[in-house]
Design a protein around this motif. Structure first.
Motif, short mmCIF file in Angstrom:
data_model
loop_
_atom_site.label_atom_id
_atom_site.label_comp_id
_atom_site.label_asym_id
_atom_site.label_seq_id
_atom_site.Cartn_x
_atom_site.Cartn_y
_atom_site.Cartn_z
N TYR A 22 6.86 -8.71 -1.82
CA TYR A 22 5.70 -7.82 -1.77
C TYR A 22 5.80 -6.87 -0.59
CZ TYR A 22 0.86 -6.36 -1.50
OH TYR A 22 -0.28 -5.62 -1.42
N VAL A 206 1.52 -2.07 1.91
CA VAL A 206 0.10 -2.38 1.92
C VAL A 206 -0.12 -3.55 2.86
CG1 VAL A 206 -1.86 -3.15 0.54
CG2 VAL A 206 -0.24 -1.52 -0.41
N SER A 547 -1.02 -6.46 -7.86
CA SER A 547 -2.11 -5.50 -7.72
C SER A 547 -2.58 -5.06 -9.10
CB SER A 547 -1.67 -4.28 -6.90
OG SER A 547 -0.65 -3.57 -7.58
N HIS A 592 -5.08 -4.68 -4.12
CA HIS A 592 -3.84 -5.35 -3.75
C HIS A 592 -4.11 -6.79 -3.33
CE1 HIS A 592 -1.12 -1.85 -3.74
NE2 HIS A 592 -2.20 -1.16 -3.39
#
Length: 1440
Positions: A22, A206, A547, A592
């Motif tokens: 991720y 993110v 997400s 997210h």
């Protein structure tokens, strides 16, 4: 200082491998650093192209994950990646690209400054590409004139959408203009000269942070050339705001990286962060979102801290502080806010408001002029106070009006002198009155008054006094007596609700008080708008592995919207978690940090100054792409939660817990409990063998010791993650006489206004047995209150009166003889809303077996779901009275032998769903109805669609029949008439049809002996039925009469007969036809017409062989009324049809004629006559029976001597006799049929009347002259033959008024009276010419001229004289010729006129008018109209 570790929220947990995947957003770009240094001359061009291509591919891949494929769904165009603005150097290329979605695939067109881009207009200048949904426009070798706004317009059959971007081409050393990027991309403020090539490598992704912590965002890069003394220029943006280094923001660039450190995180820091690096070809950029969650509250259940505290409307002793409310999911609603302030340089905070303010604005007054302040806000709810918000930026209390009072004066054009307005006002002592007093802020808790300072003001310091008055009373009251108010702003609190107030302001200085300002209008304290309405439909689509892309419709009533909060919930958990912690301004958001494999639903709330709106409707469930290869069915359960103590005896503790919110891919089959001493870090297993219940008694504990427990759930995939440790529980024996807490509270049968709460009995009973339970309920934001005054003895309660969509929690207290026990742990929050598609339990009877059953069709189900049936909320296990059958989503509870013992409340719960459940109470009345229906099914009857009935057929046959809904080929039946069975025979034919289910009996001859009762008995297998029909009395007489009529009709039709009886119709020429149709005729068949029993003989005999015979009646009128008859006869028989034309039939015929006549009527025509002026309307046919009306100036005219109304067959007319000025005007005729009138008009006025009147006078005079002129009335022959020597006497009678003058002529010569030819004229009436002894010389043409002043006429006579002995000549026969003499002509003069004294009298020789009197066009009505009349068709011949 090490950065504090970030704790991933429970619903966002992921495996370490997934975390690593991720966080790595992009792969390596380009070649290594060594290759870049070796190929520097080539990389300067290739690096940028390569990075852009990779970025395009990556964004396309992300969009493919973000937007689910919709191969079948038609959608409008949408820019998944919008255009971005660019600033480039002259002679360098620029590439604009965008990604477009939609179905059918949209067509993209490019525009520059609103005009289409044509690549062929400048060959080599523009290049347009479109691949895989990515559309690009490449501009090669840009020049300054390429600076413009470019737009891409995507269009398909469902709409169009536009994306715009600005391209600025910069010339070296030249000026340029800044451009603006739209949306959340920060504004591009300026371009800095740079000769560095920069390629971003590892980029920040993110990120998630916690309030009070810190976080670092960094990107690594390759810089060519890498010059230590020339670091690249980096700019960081949060949303669209450029960040500057400070104590809250640390920016570093160099050493191959650019970083942003946020050492003191707050929710204000949440947003989209963009790094912009300035390069030779423009910029290199990267953006990612930072989420900042609430810190752990100081008090459990307290709200999060407010956000974005700012000060506005700054004055010398007043500011307006505003902020944004925090997101709430599990917390109680916010009841208000407290605003704190501190002076800059001080660490002491002071509270500004004594009581909480409910809106996100607060006016702070009482500041010290010239001092700097900071502000912060705290939120309050029923649980307690939140953490303080981040403090606002520093603001200085200054009077903004002071700067407005400064003036700059130019001296000699070179020097400037700054003076105050006081210096030019002159000497002013008392200030003027303030102006424009109004309420600038109006809320329920306060209002803010604002006004303009007085002018003139004077040099002395001023302050303000404020008065209020209840509107309409005129009683004023000072409200700031103890405060010297220096700012033109003042907040007014504690105004009485429901009343309207007015305010006025005075200025005051050391010299005195000014006049009062004008009062405000009536002001009432209220929240005018309130929170926004709930957002519209929420749609969630998959984005990446962790997400989801969420979008929604804005609320219908925004009410100064600040943004939105998005919440997520795992299906089955009923617990919501915030997705963002700072209001988001747009209607689409990427959530997210979701757990792969979980299924989520999302909701949205709108935010404004009044708070949060109601939650939107939940989105459809969406599954996040799983993180494991074999799929979600092999996932392990999530962590249990809600560990609580149920009992303790000093050596053991009984605990309970709640199921995991995520059960994994299969049913949970085991729970494992671990324990530890609260002072120890080592966990010990409690049960090596799994337990399947959610309670467990932990033995072997030490009294007085605190213990912590954790629980893990297991399924086929394995053991899941452990729960969070429980609170420390002290092992101390419970000795209270009251019961312990109930546990395992669950809501079932949740509907919009009710639910059923279930629970389990306490483990700890207390000193005596439990006698009942009390249920308490709390609506979100409210306190708990009991739902039942009298304790219930069972462990369930139906709670009613809920508000749909509201959130509720429950507690249960057990009661025994000693009192009320300890309350249970609160239940999970329950939203009072039925699941979509919720069905209720159906009570019915099986149509085949007759079994009575209860059934439920579940609106949702999973592979592991089971239907659990209960009676009075106790699970039904092995019960011989019922059986359960389940197939797919449908489950049935079947009663074996139902009776009163089966009465009660039955319920069913579908496991492993989101609360699918229902109940039904079986009552005694309902059971009796079902037992009767069951008996009918088990003891069947042949169902009848139609019971026994009769039908009269042709020839007088009577058919008796009934129809069964279903009839097999093995069915038997019998007919019974008057208790005697009737069998099939020639006279009674009995039959049936299996397909239609019809059973019938046809009786050939129905007689008076057939009166009685008819019954049919049917047997079909086990089923049977019968139906009866009673034909007696009047009912029988009706059937018998109809049968006899049909029989006679059949006999009649054996010979010549009328197939259709006489009727009438009117042709287009208004001829009325009596028409009939005949059948079964031959050439010899005679046909005769009669009227009133007198035969009508036609010139052409009727042709019966044509099948249709008609009698024409032309010029139909009242004389044609009568009784008409038509007769048919031959050797086979005869038939008669009659038709009566009178009464209504006659009126109907006239109306039909009137319809044709009115439709054909011409406009009115003017015709002059000697009697007057006539208006005529021509039509196809007119008769006086047609209803007409003549109108003059809309007034109906009746026929009279003055106005005569009449007509002919061709027209209707009205005669105006001796017209005068009164008869001028508008005339019309109305021709009326049964439903409509037809109007024709003529305007007899103006020139039309003048011309008509003149013509009438002329005709009248001509007629008068014609009437009174001189003429020969009679007595003269045409030819006279006489023998000579005889006496000839020509005598005639003349007339005229006045008396005429008579003159005789021979051969056109006047005859003078002599002895031979003597003329006499007696009594002005008789004139004679006597010739004595005639001779042949007297032969000739004689004539007489009779005339007066109006005219006259000549009459000629031929005289022949023959000698004696001769044969008289044959006279020539012919009419006597009388020639009128015109008034202007003169009579022929004889050759010799010996009368000397004769005086001509021209007036007596008047001529006849050259215009003869017109003959009346109206023909004689002596002819009789033979037209017959029409009648309605006779439906039935006369019965004899």
């Amino acid at each position: 200082m090490a950065e504090p570790a970030y704790t991933v929220p429970a619903f966002r947990q992921r495996s370490p491998d997934d975390v690593e995947e991720y966080q790595r957003v992009t792969s390596n770009v380009g070649k290594g650093l060594a290759s870049i240094q070796e190929e520097l001359h080539r990389m300067r061009v290739a690096t940028k192209t390569q990075v852009e291509n990779i970025a395009i591919k990556r964004e396309v891949q992300e969009m493919m994950h973000k937007v689910p494929m919709r191969t079948e769904t038609n959608t409008p165009p949408d820019f998944l990646v919008a255009l971005r603005s660019h600033t480039v150097w002259e002679k360098t290329p620029v590439k604009l690209f965008c990604t477009v979605g939609g179905h059918p695939r949209p067509i993209v067109k490019w525009y520059k400054g609103g005009k289409p881009v044509d690549p062929l207009s400048v060959p080599g200048k523009y290049k347009i590409e479109s691949k895989y949904g990515v559309h690009s426009l490449i501009i090669s070798r840009c020049v300054v004139s390429d600076t413009a706004e470019y737009s891409a317009v995507a269009t398909n059959s469902h709409g169009s959408v536009t994306s715009k971007a600005t391209v600025i081409v910069k010339r070296a050393g030249g000026a340029y203009e800044s451009c603006q990027l739209f949306g959340q991309v920060p504004y591009l403020t300026k371009i800095h000269p740079s000769k560095l090539e920069i390629t971003l490598l590892d980029k920040f992704g993110v990120s998630f942070g916690t309030e009070g912590g810190s976080i670092r965002l960094a990107c690594t890069m390759v810089v060519v050339p890498d010059l230590p003394n020339v670091p690249p220029l980096a700019e960081w943006y949060r949303d669209d705001k450029l960040l500057k280094p400070g104590k809250l923001v640390e920016i570093k660039v160099g050493g191959g990286s650019a970083s942003l450190n946020l050492p003191h995180l707050a929710k204000d820091d949440e947003g989209l962060y963009t790094l912009r690096m300035w390069t030779k070809d423009g910029t290199a950029e990267h953006s990612a979102y930072l989420f900042v969650k609430d810190a752990v509250p100081s008090v459990a259940g307290a709200p999060g801290a407010p956000i974005s505290v700012k000060a506005f409307d700054i004055n010398s002793d007043y500011v307006l502080v505003a902020w944004k409310p925090p997101n709430l999911t599990k917390e109680a609603p916010i009841t208000g806010y407290f605003v704190d302030k501190r002076e800059s340089g001080s660490t002491t905070w002071s509270q500004c408001n004594d009581s909480p303010v409910k809106v996100c604005k607060y006016p702070v007054h009482g500041l010290s002029a010239g001092h700097a302040y900071h502000f912060r806000v705290r939120a309050v709810n029923s649980a307690g106070m939140s953490r303080a918000s981040r403090e606002s930026d520093k603001v200085t209390a200054l009077d903004p009006a002071e700067r407005e009072r400064l003036q700059v004066i130019q001296l000699d054009g070179k020097h400037e002198v700054v003076i105050k307005a006081d210096d030019v006002e002159g000497y002013v002592t008392l200030p003027g009155a303030p102006t424009d007093v109004h309420a600038s802020e109006i809320f329920k808790s306060y209002i803010v008054l604002s006004w303009n300072p007085p002018s003139p003001r004077g040099r002395a310091p001023i302050w303000y006094l404020i008065e209020k008055s209840v509107a309409g009373t005129g009683a004023w009251q000072r409200i700031n007596a103890a405060v010297k108010l220096q700012s033109p702003r003042y907040p007014v609190f504690d105004l009485e609700a429901g009343k309207k107030f007015q305010f006025r302001v005075y200025s005051e200085n050391l010299y005195g008080v000014s006049e009062a300002s004008g009062p405000t209008g009536p002001v009432e304290t209220l929240d005018e708008h309130g929170v926004p309405s709930a957002p519209g439909q929420v749609v969630a689509t998959r984005n990446t592995k962790s997400s989801v892309f969420v979008q929604w419709d804005p609320p219908k009533h925004a009410n100064k919207l600040m943004g939105y909060y998005i919440d997520a919930s795992v299906i089955g958990s009923k617990e919501w978690s915030p997705c963002n912690h700072k209001p988001y301004k747009h209607t689409r958001f990427v959530v997210h940090g979701l757990t792969p494999g979980e299924t989520y639903v999302f909701r949205v709330q709108a935010v404004n100054v009044y708070g949060l709106s109601e939650e939107s409707q939940e989105s459809s469930p969406i599954s996040v792409e799983p993180a494991i290869e074999r799929g979600v069915e092999y996932a392990t359960p999530g962590a249990p939660h809600g560990i609580t103590m149920l009992s303790c005896d000093g050596a053991s503790i009984t605990i309970a817990w709640k199921s995991p919110k995520h059960r994994g891919g299969s049913k949970i089959t085991a729970y494992y409990v671990d324990k530890r001493d609260a002072d120890s870090l080592t966990w010990q297993e409690v049960n090596t063998a799994p337990t399947q219940t959610r309670t467990y008694k932990v033995d072997g504990l030490t009294e007085g010791t605190f213990y912590e427990f954790k629980v893990q759930a297991g399924n086929l995939a394995g053991v899941g993650v452990p729960s969070a440790p429980s609170l420390p529980l002290k092992c101390e024996a419970w000795t209270a006489p009251e019961p312990g807490p109930a546990y395992d509270l669950a809501a079932s049968e949740v509907r919009g206004d009710s639910l059923v709460l279930l629970w389990k009995a306490p483990v700890y009973i207390g000193a005596s047995a439990i006698t009942g339970y009390i249920v308490e309920m709390a609506k979100k934001g409210h306190s708990y209150h009991p739902q039942n005054e009298v304790p219930v003895t069972h462990r369930y309660l139906r709670v009613t009166g809920l508000e749909e969509g509201a959130v509720y929690t429950f507690k249960v207290k057990a009661v025994n003889a000693e009192g009320v026990g300890k309350a249970s742990e609160p239940s999970e929050p329950v939203v009072a809303r039925a699941l979509p598609g919720t069905q209720e339990i159906q009570l019915g009877v099986d149509e085949d077996t007759g079994d009575i059953f209860l059934s439920l069709e579940a609106c949702e189900i999973s592979e592991t779901s089971k239907f659990v049936w209960s009676k009075n909320y106790k699970e039904i296990t092995d019960c011989p009275r019922v059986t359960v059958e389940t197939k797919g989503k449908l489950s049935k509870l079947i009663f074996v032998n139902p009776d009163v013992n089966d009465l009660g409340a039955f319920s069913v719960i579908v496991t492993d769903t989101d609360g699918v459940s229902a109940s039904h109470t079986l009552t005694e009345d309902a059971l009796n109805t079902l037992l009767e229906l069951s008996y009918n099914i088990r003891h069947p009857i042949v169902p009848l669609k139609h019971h026994l009935n009769y039908e009269v057929l042709e020839k007088g046959h009577v058919r008796f029949w009934l129809q069964c809904l279903k009839l097999s080929s093995a069915a038997t039946y019998r007919f019974i008439v008057n208790d005697k069975e009737v069998t099939s025979s020639e006279s009674n034919k009995i039959s049936h049809d299996v397909k239609t289910g019809v059973i019938q009996m046809v009786m050939d001859h129905f007689t008076k002996l057939n009166e009685g009762t008819y019954t049919v008995q049917v047997h079909d297998g086990r089923a049977k039925n019968q139906s009866s029909l009673v034909l007696v009395g009047n009912v029988f007489k009706t059937v018998y009469k109809e049968a006899e009529f049909q029989r006679s009709e059949h006999i009649r039709k054996q010979g010549p007969h009328f197939a259709e009886y006489l009727s009438y119709k009117v042709d287009d020429d208004c001829t009325v036809l009596l028409v009939c149709k005949v059948a079964n005729v031959k050439k010899e068949t005679a046909f005769h017409w009669f009227k009133d029993d007198e035969e009508i003989v036609l010139e052409t005999p009727p042709n019966v062989m044509s099948g249709t015979v008609a009698l024409p009646i032309t010029m139909f009128s009242r004389k044609d009324q009568g009784h008409y008859k038509a007769k048919l006869s031959d050797d086979k028989g005869k038939d008669t049809s009659v038709f009566d034309i009178s009464g209504q039939v006659f009126d109907d015929i006239i109306n039909d004629i009137a319809h044709i006549a009115g439709s054909s009527a011409s406009e009115l025509v003017l015709q002059c006559t000697p009697e007057g002026i006539r208006l005529q309307c021509y039509m196809k046919y007119y008769t006086e029976e047609i209803r007409t009306a003549w109108l003059h100036k809309d007034t109906k005219i009746s026929s009279s001597e003055k106005m005569r109304i009449a007509g002919t067959a061709e027209m209707a007319w009205m005669q105006i006799r001796d017209p005068t000025e009164k008869e001028k005007g508008h005339y019309s005729i109305q021709i009326m049929d049964a439903t409509k009138s037809y109007t024709r008009t003529f305007d007899l006025s103006g020139q039309a009347y003048t011309d008509a009147y003149e013509e009438y006078l002329r005709l009248k005079a001509a007629a008068f002259a014609e009437k009174n002129r001189g003429r020969v009335v009679g007595g003269l022959p045409d030819v006279v033959t006489i023998m000579e020597l005889k006496t000839l006497s020509l005598t005639c009678t003349v007339w005229g008024d006045p008396s005429p003058e008579v003159t005789w002529f021979k051969n056109e010569q006047e005859v003078v009276s002599t002895e031979h030819a003597k003329i006499t004229f007696e009594a002005n009436k008789y004139s004679s010419l006597t010739i004595n002894n005639v001779t042949p010389e007297d032969s000739g043409k004689y004539s007489i001229n009779v005339r007066n002043k109006y005219g006259g006429e000549f009459v000629e006579i031929t005289v022949s004289v023959y000698k004696q002995g001769e044969t008289p000549p044959e006279p020539k026969l012919g009419g006597r010729q009388a020639t009128p003499v015109p008034l202007s002509s003169k009579a022929p003069t004889p050759a010799q006129t010996p009368t000397p004294a004769q005086t001509p009298t021209p007036s007596l020789r008047s001529s006849k008018s050259p215009t003869p009197t017109p003959k009346s066009p109206t023909p004689s009505r002596s002819l009789k109209s033979p037209s017959p009349a029409r009648s309605f068709k006779s439906p039935t011949p006369p019965r004899k």
